[in-house]
Design a protein around this motif. Structure first.
Motif, short mmCIF file in Angstrom:
data_model
loop_
_atom_site.label_atom_id
_atom_site.label_comp_id
_atom_site.label_asym_id
_atom_site.label_seq_id
_atom_site.Cartn_x
_atom_site.Cartn_y
_atom_site.Cartn_z
N ALA A 71 0.75 -1.25 0.13
CA ALA A 71 0.02 0.06 0.02
C ALA A 71 0.95 1.12 0.03
N TRP A 72 1.93 1.30 0.60
CA TRP A 72 2.86 2.49 0.78
C TRP A 72 3.54 2.85 -0.44
N SER A 73 3.30 4.15 -0.97
CA SER A 73 3.88 4.80 -2.21
C SER A 73 5.50 4.79 -1.98
N PRO A 74 6.22 4.79 -2.86
CA PRO A 74 7.84 4.95 -2.99
C PRO A 74 8.28 6.09 -2.27
N ASP A 75 7.38 7.29 -2.53
CA ASP A 75 7.94 8.28 -1.62
C ASP A 75 7.74 8.66 -0.27
N GLY A 76 6.75 7.48 0.22
CA GLY A 76 6.48 7.70 1.77
C GLY A 76 5.15 8.37 1.84
N SER A 77 4.63 9.50 0.87
CA SER A 77 3.65 10.30 1.18
C SER A 77 2.08 9.95 1.00
N ARG A 78 1.76 8.62 0.54
CA ARG A 78 0.63 7.98 0.18
C ARG A 78 0.47 6.74 0.58
N LEU A 79 -0.80 6.19 0.83
CA LEU A 79 -0.93 5.00 1.26
C LEU A 79 -2.39 4.53 0.42
N ALA A 80 -2.36 3.33 -0.25
CA ALA A 80 -3.44 2.96 -0.96
C ALA A 80 -4.37 2.44 -0.04
N LEU A 81 -5.76 2.49 -0.33
CA LEU A 81 -6.81 1.94 0.52
C LEU A 81 -7.90 1.20 -0.34
N PHE A 82 -8.33 0.14 0.39
CA PHE A 82 -9.57 -0.57 -0.08
C PHE A 82 -10.89 0.55 0.08
N ARG A 83 -11.61 0.43 -0.64
CA ARG A 83 -13.09 0.97 -0.47
C ARG A 83 -13.91 -0.33 -0.37
N MET A 84 -14.76 -0.08 0.67
CA MET A 84 -15.50 -1.28 1.11
C MET A 84 -17.07 -1.12 0.44
N ALA A 85 -17.49 -2.07 0.12
CA ALA A 85 -18.92 -2.37 -0.54
C ALA A 85 -19.83 -1.96 0.51
N ALA A 86 -20.80 -1.21 0.24
CA ALA A 86 -21.98 -0.79 1.08
C ALA A 86 -22.67 -2.02 1.43
N GLY A 87 -22.66 -2.13 2.87
CA GLY A 87 -23.43 -3.26 3.38
C GLY A 87 -22.43 -4.46 3.72
N SER A 88 -21.06 -4.25 3.53
CA SER A 88 -20.39 -5.47 3.79
C SER A 88 -20.63 -5.87 4.99
N PRO A 89 -20.75 -7.28 5.42
CA PRO A 89 -20.93 -7.63 6.75
C PRO A 89 -19.92 -7.67 7.74
N ALA A 90 -19.86 -7.03 9.03
CA ALA A 90 -18.71 -7.21 9.89
C ALA A 90 -17.42 -7.16 9.36
N TRP A 91 -17.24 -6.10 8.35
CA TRP A 91 -15.85 -6.03 7.64
C TRP A 91 -14.73 -5.58 8.50
N ALA A 92 -14.98 -5.10 9.73
CA ALA A 92 -13.88 -4.80 10.58
C ALA A 92 -13.44 -6.16 11.23
N ALA A 93 -14.39 -7.28 11.44
CA ALA A 93 -14.09 -8.49 11.82
C ALA A 93 -13.47 -9.53 10.79
N GLY A 94 -13.06 -9.15 9.44
CA GLY A 94 -12.31 -10.02 8.83
C GLY A 94 -13.18 -10.26 7.53
N TYR A 95 -14.36 -10.04 7.64
CA TYR A 95 -15.41 -10.44 6.44
C TYR A 95 -15.52 -9.18 5.90
N TRP A 96 -15.10 -8.92 4.82
CA TRP A 96 -15.28 -7.82 3.90
C TRP A 96 -15.22 -8.00 2.32
N SER A 97 -16.00 -6.91 1.51
CA SER A 97 -15.82 -7.04 0.00
C SER A 97 -15.36 -5.83 -0.45
N PRO A 98 -14.30 -6.04 -1.23
CA PRO A 98 -13.63 -4.63 -1.80
C PRO A 98 -14.48 -4.20 -2.89
#
Length: 432
Positions: free
Chosen positions: A289-316
């Motif tokens: 995720a971390w860019s070579p210059d250290g200034s940015r992080l790539a993120l996943f966007r989570m699908a709306a309604g993803s069940p309990a994504w913070a507990a490990g179940y998620w859909s990008p």
């Protein structure tokens, strides 16, 4: 008359007295004893000539490719003829990718390493053997979780068949595997390599018997962040970081970004921790995720309604880039759902069947394609992130290495039988 009679009688008697040798009985020629030696020798010659053309001996490990690494424009498809890393190592890899398989009688998942030349393919056989258990119906027949080091020289392999006993580190140059023990009865999730490929971050939690090979619920609740130093073999637990499911090292290796629940934390070498605010339904985008210059992080966007994504179940549901100095998050125009690395300001990403280059603004550009087929599907794609800055994409050939030993033995045996049969048939035909 009398004299003539006596003369004839004497001549007759003399002739009778001359010994005459008896005629020898006719000689019967015995049939020559058939010898198979010429046939066997000739068949062996035929077999050797054919085998040399069909079956190559294992080659010595190749040296790292100098200059830019090559990514194949079209990845090779699934094949049972791909040589293994343990039997025929081929050096560092620019990529690894894994196949899963559906409900067939013979389950054959594979994890494949692609050499820096873009044409050499080897199966990481320990990952294929450590796949998920057969009762994991929703995630059936996958190769074990693995993580390619940034320089492409090593692959870390976990174990999803049940409670893990170690993390295996496979050296792609020598083919050797080194085992690093974990606490008995553990579930393990590989998280991230350091930029120098000498430290590995992973999470460990008590294994749950009802998990069916999926460690995420246990890790989300109890997973402890662990660091393995390959130079010393020493592991250490990072205090206060329980429930880590994603991590990424900074380019200088001094900071580790970790996702704990809904919180993104930056852990520094001195033990400090900084919380970075995240937009709603966003999370850290994995080890690259971390860019070579250290200034940015790539993120996943989570699908709306993803069940309990913070507990490990998620859909990008897409990707975004977080600018660390400003805290601004920008969505990217791509349907890719996994992050592979960076090439300058562009993000390299995949949706499992394609690899694309995604600029900060504008549409993604296709770089390479992968071929599932034959009831297989691509379950993971990773790149050697330290070799992506000047990566070249080209059309390449496919070198799968020497055939497996069992296939070589079978082939030579069949060729021997076929060659011997042909020679016997020719000999009989000539005799007639």
């Amino acid at each position: 008359m009398t004299t003539d009679h006596r003369l004839r009688a004497a001549v007759h008697e003399l002739v009778e007295a001359i010994p005459v040798p008896a005629a020898a009985p006719p000689v019967t020629l015995l049939p020559a004893r058939r010898s198979w030696r010429p046939v066997v020798v000739a068949a062996a010659v035929v077999v050797l000539l054919l085998a040399v053309g069909l079956v190559r001996l294992p080659a010595a490990p190749s040296a790292p490719v100098a200059g830019p690494a090559t990514l194949p424009r079209l990845f090779a498809d699934h094949s049972y003829l791909t040589a293994t890393v343990s039997a025929a190592p081929a050096g560092p890899a620019i990529a690894i990718y894994g196949y899963g398989q559906g409900d067939l009688p013979f389950q054959t998942p594979q994890l494949i390493a692609v050499g820096m030349d873009g044409r050499t393919y080897r199966e990481i056989d320990i990952a294929s053997k450590r796949g998920r258990p057969v009762d994991a119906s929703a995630l059936k027949s996958l190769a074990a979780p693995a993580l390619l080091s940034p320089d492409g020289s090593r692959v870390a392999v976990a174990d999803d068949r049940g409670p893990a006993i170690d993390v295996a580190i496979v050296d792609l140059t020598t083919g050797r595997t080194r085992s690093h023990p974990v606490p008995a009865g553990s579930a393990v999730q590989l998280l991230a390599w350091s930029p120098d490929s000498m430290r590995l971050a992973y999470a460990v939690a008590p294994y749950r018997a009802d998990s069916h090979g999926d460690p995420r619920p246990a890790l989300a609740a109890d997973g402890e962040l662990t660091l393995l130093d390959l130079a010393t073999g020493v592991t250490s637990t990072v205090a206060g970081q329980r429930g880590v499911l994603d991590a990424a090292f900074s380019p200088d290796g001094r900071t580790l970004a970790v996702q704990v629940g809904t919180e993104l934390r930056l852990l520094d070498a001195g033990g400090g921790s900084t919380v970075v605010p995240l937009p709603g339904r966003h999370r850290l985008g994995g080890p690259a995720a971390w860019s070579p210059d250290g200034s940015r992080l790539a993120l996943f966007r989570m699908a709306a309604g993803s069940p309990a994504w913070a507990a490990g179940y998620w859909s990008p549901d897409g990707l975004a880039v977080l600018d660390l100095p400003t805290g601004v998050s920008t969505p990217l125009d791509t349907d890719a759902t996994a992050i592979l690395g960076w090439q300058g300001a562009d993000l390299l990403a995949t949706n499992h069947n394609t690899i694309v280059s995604v600029p900060p603004t504008g549409s993604a550009r296709l770089l390479a394609r992968l071929q599932p087929g034959d009831d297989h599907w691509i379950v993971t794609v990773q790149l050697a992130t330290a070799r992506t800055s000047d990566l070249q994409v080209r059309d390449t050939g496919v070198d799968r290495g020497p055939w497996p030993w069992w296939l070589r033995v079978l082939t030579v045996g069949l060729l021997f039988l076929a060659g011997g049969g042909v020679l016997v048939a020719l000999r009989r035909r000539r005799a007639h």
